[in-house]
Design an enzyme around this catalytic site. Structure first.
Site, PDB file in Angstrom:
ATOM      1  N   TYR A 144       0.839  -1.209   0.000  1.00 24.25           N
ATOM      2  CA  TYR A 144       0.000   0.000   0.000  1.00 24.25           C
ATOM      3  C   TYR A 144       0.871   1.256   0.000  1.00 24.25           C
ATOM      4  O   TYR A 144       0.680   2.163  -0.803  1.00 24.25           O
ATOM      5  CB  TYR A 144      -0.935  -0.010   1.211  1.00 24.25           C
ATOM      6  CG  TYR A 144      -1.736   1.258   1.386  1.00 24.25           C
ATOM      7  CD1 TYR A 144      -2.726   1.609   0.463  1.00 24.25           C
ATOM      8  CD2 TYR A 144      -1.505   2.112   2.469  1.00 24.25           C
ATOM      9  CE1 TYR A 144      -3.458   2.784   0.626  1.00 24.25           C
ATOM     10  CE2 TYR A 144      -2.239   3.269   2.642  1.00 24.25           C
ATOM     11  CZ  TYR A 144      -3.215   3.606   1.717  1.00 24.25           C
ATOM     12  OH  TYR A 144      -3.933   4.767   1.866  1.00 24.25           O
ATOM     13  N   GLY A 145       1.852   1.300   0.921  1.00 27.17           N
ATOM     14  CA  GLY A 145       2.748   2.456   0.982  1.00 27.17           C
ATOM     15  C   GLY A 145       3.539   2.615  -0.312  1.00 27.17           C
ATOM     16  O   GLY A 145       3.723   3.727  -0.807  1.00 27.17           O
ATOM     17  N   ALA A 147       2.620   1.673  -3.264  1.00 27.92           N
ATOM     18  CA  ALA A 147       1.716   2.161  -4.318  1.00 27.92           C
ATOM     19  C   ALA A 147       1.494   3.667  -4.186  1.00 27.92           C
ATOM     20  O   ALA A 147       1.492   4.404  -5.185  1.00 27.92           O
ATOM     21  CB  ALA A 147       0.377   1.427  -4.238  1.00 27.92           C
ATOM     22  N   LYS A 148       1.333   4.144  -2.953  1.00 26.86           N
ATOM     23  CA  LYS A 148       1.127   5.587  -2.745  1.00 26.86           C
ATOM     24  C   LYS A 148       2.418   6.359  -3.033  1.00 26.86           C
ATOM     25  O   LYS A 148       2.367   7.510  -3.504  1.00 26.86           O
ATOM     26  CB  LYS A 148       0.639   5.856  -1.324  1.00 26.86           C
ATOM     27  CG  LYS A 148      -0.772   5.330  -1.029  1.00 26.86           C
ATOM     28  CD  LYS A 148      -1.839   5.968  -1.900  1.00 26.86           C
ATOM     29  CE  LYS A 148      -3.255   5.701  -1.358  1.00 26.86           C
ATOM     30  NZ  LYS A 148      -4.322   6.199  -2.264  1.00 26.86           N
TER      31      LYS A 148
HETATM   32  N1  LIG Z   1      -8.847   6.886   5.827  1.00 22.58           N
HETATM   33  C1  LIG Z   1      -7.550   7.098   5.994  1.00 22.58           C
HETATM   34  O1  LIG Z   1      -7.048   7.076   7.124  1.00 22.58           O
HETATM   35  C2  LIG Z   1      -6.678   7.406   4.792  1.00 22.58           C
HETATM   36  C3  LIG Z   1      -5.375   7.863   5.042  1.00 22.58           C
HETATM   37  C4  LIG Z   1      -4.550   8.168   3.965  1.00 22.58           C
HETATM   38  C5  LIG Z   1      -5.011   8.002   2.670  1.00 22.58           C
HETATM   39  N2  LIG Z   1      -6.272   7.531   2.448  1.00 22.58           N
HETATM   40  C6  LIG Z   1      -6.702   7.385   1.044  1.00 22.58           C
HETATM   41  O2  LIG Z   1      -7.868   8.153   0.861  1.00 22.58           O
HETATM   42  C7  LIG Z   1      -8.581   7.655  -0.279  1.00 22.58           C
HETATM   43  C8  LIG Z   1     -10.059   7.561   0.076  1.00 22.58           C
HETATM   44  O3  LIG Z   1     -10.227   6.571   1.068  1.00 22.58           O
HETATM   45  P1  LIG Z   1     -11.174   6.778   2.340  1.00 22.58           P
HETATM   46  O4  LIG Z   1     -10.304   6.901   3.506  1.00 22.58           O
HETATM   47  O5  LIG Z   1     -12.187   7.813   2.077  1.00 22.58           O
HETATM   48  O6  LIG Z   1     -11.824   5.305   2.461  1.00 22.58           O
HETATM   49  P2  LIG Z   1     -13.170   4.717   1.838  1.00 22.58           P
HETATM   50  O7  LIG Z   1     -14.329   5.241   2.594  1.00 22.58           O
HETATM   51  O8  LIG Z   1     -12.951   3.242   1.813  1.00 22.58           O
HETATM   52  O9  LIG Z   1     -13.238   5.292   0.363  1.00 22.58           O
HETATM   53  C9  LIG Z   1     -12.594   4.701  -0.735  1.00 22.58           C
HETATM   54  C10 LIG Z   1     -13.573   4.731  -1.900  1.00 22.58           C
HETATM   55  O10 LIG Z   1     -12.881   4.284  -3.073  1.00 22.58           O
HETATM   56  C11 LIG Z   1     -13.738   3.444  -3.796  1.00 22.58           C
HETATM   57  N3  LIG Z   1     -12.884   2.544  -4.554  1.00 22.58           N
HETATM   58  C12 LIG Z   1     -11.963   1.701  -4.082  1.00 22.58           C
HETATM   59  N4  LIG Z   1     -11.378   1.035  -5.075  1.00 22.58           N
HETATM   60  C13 LIG Z   1     -11.951   1.487  -6.218  1.00 22.58           C
HETATM   61  C14 LIG Z   1     -11.793   1.184  -7.594  1.00 22.58           C
HETATM   62  N5  LIG Z   1     -10.932   0.247  -8.016  1.00 22.58           N
HETATM   63  N6  LIG Z   1     -12.549   1.851  -8.502  1.00 22.58           N
HETATM   64  C15 LIG Z   1     -13.440   2.766  -8.101  1.00 22.58           C
HETATM   65  N7  LIG Z   1     -13.644   3.093  -6.823  1.00 22.58           N
HETATM   66  C16 LIG Z   1     -12.905   2.455  -5.893  1.00 22.58           C
HETATM   67  C17 LIG Z   1     -14.632   2.748  -2.754  1.00 22.58           C
HETATM   68  O11 LIG Z   1     -15.934   2.470  -3.229  1.00 22.58           O
HETATM   69  P3  LIG Z   1     -16.291   1.098  -3.997  1.00 22.58           P
HETATM   70  O12 LIG Z   1     -15.827  -0.003  -3.087  1.00 22.58           O
HETATM   71  O13 LIG Z   1     -17.765   1.156  -4.172  1.00 22.58           O
HETATM   72  O14 LIG Z   1     -15.561   1.141  -5.282  1.00 22.58           O
HETATM   73  C18 LIG Z   1     -14.747   3.815  -1.674  1.00 22.58           C
HETATM   74  O15 LIG Z   1     -15.939   4.568  -1.824  1.00 22.58           O
HETATM   75  C19 LIG Z   1      -7.934   6.317  -0.632  1.00 22.58           C
HETATM   76  O16 LIG Z   1      -7.113   6.477  -1.757  1.00 22.58           O
HETATM   77  C20 LIG Z   1      -7.097   6.002   0.606  1.00 22.58           C
HETATM   78  O17 LIG Z   1      -5.990   5.188   0.298  1.00 22.58           O
HETATM   79  C21 LIG Z   1      -7.121   7.226   3.487  1.00 22.58           C
END
Ligand SMILES: NC(=O)c1ccc[n+]([C@@H]2O[C@H](COP(=O)([O-])OP(=O)(O)OC[C@H]3O[C@@H](n4cnc5c(N)ncnc54)[C@H](OP(=O)(O)O)[C@@H]3O)[C@@H](O)[C@H]2O)c1
Length: 240
Positions: A144-145, A147-148
């Site tokens: 994951y890290g 990829a980011k």
């Molecule tokens: N929450 C944290 O602590 C955190 C910290 C750092 C970075 N992030 C990053 O923030 C971003 C948003 O995540 P979030 O925290 O808001 O979590 P989340 O609520 O799980 O949101 C991620 C969204 O991405 C969609 N998704 C995942 N894979 C997909 C794909 N292949 N195609 C289209 N949609 C996809 C999911 O919906 P579906 O399953 O319906 O597709 C989901 O709605 C991500 O990139 C995550 O890595 C999060």
């Protein structure tokens, strides 16, 4: 009225960003894999909020979705992703390791590359691309890290490519963000508290914190910011 496309917009950060732009009066397209979750996300919003369901990491699905996506786009938010390692036990065989790494690279890096490449000719001068990276790119978190971190590297390349057409490209790197589906309910209270305590602000970020910075990057005041990774983590990781 600007046109905004947000991937992964059914929940969490993507939903907050889409809602923030919609509140500003923009036309917003919310994408994600689950059509039902997208329908829920646009419930209560007017006709300027449009759901389009597709998997951002699947070239065929991205291509098939193109006819439903706007011809002119001002802001593209590559937010879709998450740590796919949360969905399975640690693999011990090489085939399993390869599959696990591919899943994270596809979800977090390839998804942004495919959607941006597909929509590149529709991005308007004065527009912006915001990728949602992670603090994990610097702290380390397996595939994951990595990829980011790849997303951050590609940001530099894409910013150079799009700058001549007056399009900025940046990656926003959150720390711990509560009120998302990211941890799939697997976050223990102790780990949550450790994450909160590691921020200088002594609080979790919320999707609205990240959305506000996305809005800023899409604002006229941010036109001289491109090719950057912006940390939004409450000081969990400082720059010096
Ligand atoms: N929450 C944290 O602590 C955190 C910290 C750092 C970075 N992030 C990053 O923030 C971003 C948003 O995540 P979030 O925290 O808001 O979590 P989340 O609520 O799980 O949101 C991620 C969204 O991405 C969609 N998704 C995942 N894979 C997909 C794909 N292949 N195609 C289209 N949609 C996809 C999911 O919906 P579906 O399953 O319906 O597709 C989901 O709605 C991500 O990139 C995550 O890595 C999060």
């Amino acid at each position: 009225m600007r046109t905004i496309v947000v991937t992964g917009a059914a929940t969490g950060i993507g939903r907050a960003a889409a809602t923030a732009f919609h509140t500003r009066g923009d036309y917003v397209v919310l994408t994600g894999r689950r059509a039902d979750a997208l329908t829920k996300a646009v419930d209560g919003l007017d006709e300027r909020a449009v759901p389009v369901a597709f998997d951002a990491s699947d070239p065929d699905q991205v291509t098939a979705a193109l006819s439903q996506l706007p011809d002119r786009i001002d802001v593209l938010v590559n937010n879709a992703g998450g740590n796919t390692d949360f969905d399975h036990d640690d693999p011990t065989d090489l085939a399993g390791v390869a599959a696990a790494w591919r899943a994270n690279l596809e979800a977090n890096l390839l998804s942004a590359v495919l959607v941006t490449t597909a929509l590149r000719d529709r991005l308007q001068p004065g527009g912006t691309v915001v990728n949602i990276g992670s603090i994990a790119a610097d702290k380390g978190a397996g595939a994951y890290g990595a990829a980011k971190a790849g997303l951050a590297s590609w940001t530099v390349d894409l910013a150079a490519q799009l700058s001549p057409t007056d399009i900025t490209v940046n990656t926003l790197a959150p720390g711990y963000v509560a009120d998302t589906e990211f941890f799939r309910d697997k976050l223990s209270d102790d780990t949550r508290q450790t994450l909160v305590d590691s921020a200088l602000t002594r609080r979790a970020s919320h999707p609205e914190d990240i959305a506000a910075t996305v809005e800023f990057l899409a604002s006229p005041g941010a036109r001289q910011i491109t090719g950057q990774v912006l940390a939004v983590n409450g000081g969990e990781r400082t720059s010096r």
